[in-house]
Design a protein around this motif. Sequence first.
Motif, PDB file in Angstrom:
ATOM      1  N   ALA A  20       0.831  -1.208   0.000  1.00  0.00           N
ATOM      2  CA  ALA A  20       0.000   0.000   0.000  1.00  0.00           C
ATOM      3  C   ALA A  20       0.866   1.260   0.000  1.00  0.00           C
ATOM      4  N   LEU A  21       1.929   1.206   0.764  1.00  0.00           N
ATOM      5  CA  LEU A  21       2.818   2.363   0.902  1.00  0.00           C
ATOM      6  C   LEU A  21       3.471   2.740  -0.428  1.00  0.00           C
ATOM      7  N   LEU A  22       3.819   1.728  -1.214  1.00  0.00           N
ATOM      8  CA  LEU A  22       4.557   1.986  -2.453  1.00  0.00           C
ATOM      9  C   LEU A  22       3.626   2.169  -3.656  1.00  0.00           C
ATOM     10  N   ASP A  23       2.363   2.172  -3.388  1.00  0.00           N
ATOM     11  CA  ASP A  23       1.383   2.368  -4.458  1.00  0.00           C
ATOM     12  C   ASP A  23       1.661   3.703  -5.165  1.00  0.00           C
ATOM     13  N   GLY A  24       1.740   3.667  -6.482  1.00  0.00           N
ATOM     14  CA  GLY A  24       1.956   4.906  -7.235  1.00  0.00           C
ATOM     15  C   GLY A  24       3.420   5.265  -7.419  1.00  0.00           C
TER      16      GLY A  24
END
Length: 354
Positions: free
Chosen positions: A286-290
């Motif tokens: 989730a943190l590295l999304d995008g």
Amino acid sequence: MKKPIQSFTRAELAEIIKPAFRAKQIYRWVYHKYIENFEEMKNLPFDLKKELAEKYTLNPLKIIKIEQSRDGSKKYLFELHDGHTVEAVLLLMKKEQYHENGTLKHQAKYTVCISCQVGCKVGCAFCLTAKSGFLRDLNAGEIVEQIRLIKKDNDIDANRRLNIVYMGMGEPLDNLQAVAQSSRIFSDPDGMSISPNRQTISTSGLSTKIAKLGAMELGVNLAISLHAVDDELREQLMPINKAYNIQSIIDAVKAFPINERKRVMFEYLVIKDVNDDLGAAKKLLALLDGIKAKVNLIYFNPYGGTDFKRPDEKDMIAFQDYLTKRGLHCTIRESKGLDISAACGQLRDNELNS
Ligand code: SAH
Ligand code: SF4
């Protein structure tokens, strides 16, 4: 002590040494011929050689110990002029291969891991380098010389490709000017010609300095030592997280100029029962999304005096699988040189305590 001649870019040398074409000649002697003293610069006038020898040194480091691993990796311990020591590691990523008729199929692939400080101020709980505190920054010449000496010691041709990772002792962004200078010197086509996209700067996440590094437009790759996905745990492992929390790092990475074909590497040191659960993998995703990211999982490498433990292989693989199945690039760092003092800081630690 005299300033190392390896601290200068070719353009800077051309400013201080006239006529300017001498700079190129000096670069050739230093980075192509691997000379050890100024007298060997045969096409330079006697007076210039004498002047250079009076003002500068060519030998800021001395190799005092080499450990050879069965897998072909080699660890170097260098002594600096003031007696302090730092390490670098030559990693053999791929052995050379030959065709059946004996001709070369492909050359060996090397990565060199270099240090930028004696000790480190960041003080991560799991890191051996942190244990001895911070002693001093390396200057650019001392950083550059690690690569030059390792190439020379292994008869690696001047123009051979090689990758550099600033993942040895110290925090590169805490010594940004010297690190940036060394990067420029490495990439000079008349010197070692190591393209910036073969250089990776690894940081514990000094967010404001990530922005500064980006503004320098060196073209280097960025690696972030993340190691934890929530601030509470990250603060315990890496006290610097109090000053630069996870979100500030993510924001800095998003603003960083990245080569189109590259990804930012997030290093995740896996410690048994600390951060090896799939809940962490889920948060990481989730943190590295995008972000154009890749994750590199690292086995914690135990040493005497630490309570942290090496994670189980099955947990590493489960963590990796979780991420790759959801489209995030994830590799497990091969533990090279495990039979030598592999984790950065260990060779030096052995020496200090012997
Ligand atoms: N200071 C910078 C670069 C040097 S540390 C940084 O932290 O990114 C390089 C890497 O070595 C870091 O990713 C760190 O997590 C890892 N490391 C430190 N101690 C280790 C250990 N005991 N076992 C395995 N990796 C370790
Ligand atoms: Fe410094 Fe990196 Fe070790 Fe942390 S892991 S103490 S930042 S060298």
